[in-house]
Design a protein around this motif. Structure first.
Motif, short mmCIF file in Angstrom:
data_model
loop_
_atom_site.label_atom_id
_atom_site.label_comp_id
_atom_site.label_asym_id
_atom_site.label_seq_id
_atom_site.Cartn_x
_atom_site.Cartn_y
_atom_site.Cartn_z
N MET A 152 -30.49 -1.32 19.63
CA MET A 152 -30.44 -2.48 18.75
C MET A 152 -31.33 -2.21 17.55
O MET A 152 -32.46 -1.76 17.69
CB MET A 152 -30.93 -3.73 19.49
CG MET A 152 -31.00 -4.94 18.59
SD MET A 152 -31.66 -6.43 19.33
CE MET A 152 -30.37 -6.85 20.44
N LEU A 153 -30.83 -2.46 16.38
CA LEU A 153 -31.59 -2.31 15.14
C LEU A 153 -32.53 -3.50 15.02
O LEU A 153 -32.14 -4.64 15.24
CB LEU A 153 -30.62 -2.28 13.95
CG LEU A 153 -31.24 -2.28 12.56
CD1 LEU A 153 -32.03 -0.99 12.34
CD2 LEU A 153 -30.15 -2.43 11.52
N CYS A 154 -33.77 -3.26 14.66
CA CYS A 154 -34.75 -4.32 14.46
C CYS A 154 -35.28 -4.23 13.03
O CYS A 154 -35.82 -3.20 12.64
CB CYS A 154 -35.89 -4.18 15.46
SG CYS A 154 -37.15 -5.46 15.27
N LEU A 155 -35.08 -5.28 12.25
CA LEU A 155 -35.52 -5.30 10.86
C LEU A 155 -36.49 -6.43 10.63
O LEU A 155 -36.35 -7.50 11.21
CB LEU A 155 -34.31 -5.51 9.93
CG LEU A 155 -33.22 -4.46 9.96
CD1 LEU A 155 -32.03 -4.93 9.12
CD2 LEU A 155 -33.74 -3.14 9.43
N LEU A 213 -29.46 -8.76 4.53
CA LEU A 213 -28.82 -7.56 5.06
C LEU A 213 -27.32 -7.82 5.08
O LEU A 213 -26.88 -8.96 5.06
CB LEU A 213 -29.34 -7.21 6.45
CG LEU A 213 -29.17 -8.25 7.56
CD1 LEU A 213 -27.89 -7.98 8.34
CD2 LEU A 213 -30.36 -8.22 8.46
N ILE A 266 -23.55 -6.77 6.98
CA ILE A 266 -22.91 -6.23 8.16
C ILE A 266 -21.47 -5.95 7.77
O ILE A 266 -20.74 -6.88 7.40
CB ILE A 266 -22.98 -7.22 9.35
CG1 ILE A 266 -24.44 -7.55 9.66
CG2 ILE A 266 -22.26 -6.65 10.57
CD1 ILE A 266 -24.63 -8.67 10.66
N CYS A 298 -28.28 -6.67 25.29
CA CYS A 298 -29.30 -6.21 24.35
C CYS A 298 -30.28 -7.32 23.94
O CYS A 298 -31.28 -7.05 23.29
CB CYS A 298 -28.65 -5.61 23.10
SG CYS A 298 -27.65 -6.79 22.19
#
Length: 120
Positions: free
Chosen positions: A1-4, A12, A14, A58
């Motif tokens: 999982m991407l964490c920003l 952002l 998608i 996730c």
């Protein structure tokens, strides 16, 4: 999982059609602005799960993550202990007691109820 980590006003994308912008934080709540085509379903997790959907594997358990930041003192630990004692005395009398106990145990796991939330 991407964490920003996003600052206020940052966004952002998608794919090419979805834009998520961070609007603001108020207390422990984050306001996001989402622009997506109408055919893309956007649901809160609680709505998805309440209607029978599966929680994505996730997704972490949010209460454990942000509870550490809550002020926790001796009086709150004592109140939690008193609630557990009252629930124990009420066991077997009402089906709602089991539901209430499950909710309380989810929010404050019994093995860590007092020490895990201290600020020091």
């Amino acid at each position: 999982m991407l964490c920003l980590a996003l600052a206020q006003g940052e966004y952002l994308t998608i794919g090419g059609d979805v834009v998520v912008q961070f609007d603001r934080m108020t207390g422990d709540r984050c306001k996001l602005l989402i622009e997506a085509p109408r055919e893309i379903s956007i649901l809160r997790g609680e709505v998805l799960e309440r209607t029978g959907g599966e929680r994505p594997s996730c997704v972490f358990s949010a209460p454990r993550r942000y509870r550490r930041d809550l002020p926790w003192d001796q009086s709150k630990a004592q109140a939690l202990t008193a609630m557990r004692t009252l629930l124990s005395q009420m066991d077997g009398r009402d089906g709602n007691v089991r539901t209430l106990r499950r909710q309380l145990d989810h929010m404050f796991p019994p093995e860590k109820s007092g020490q895990a939330f201290s600020n020091g």
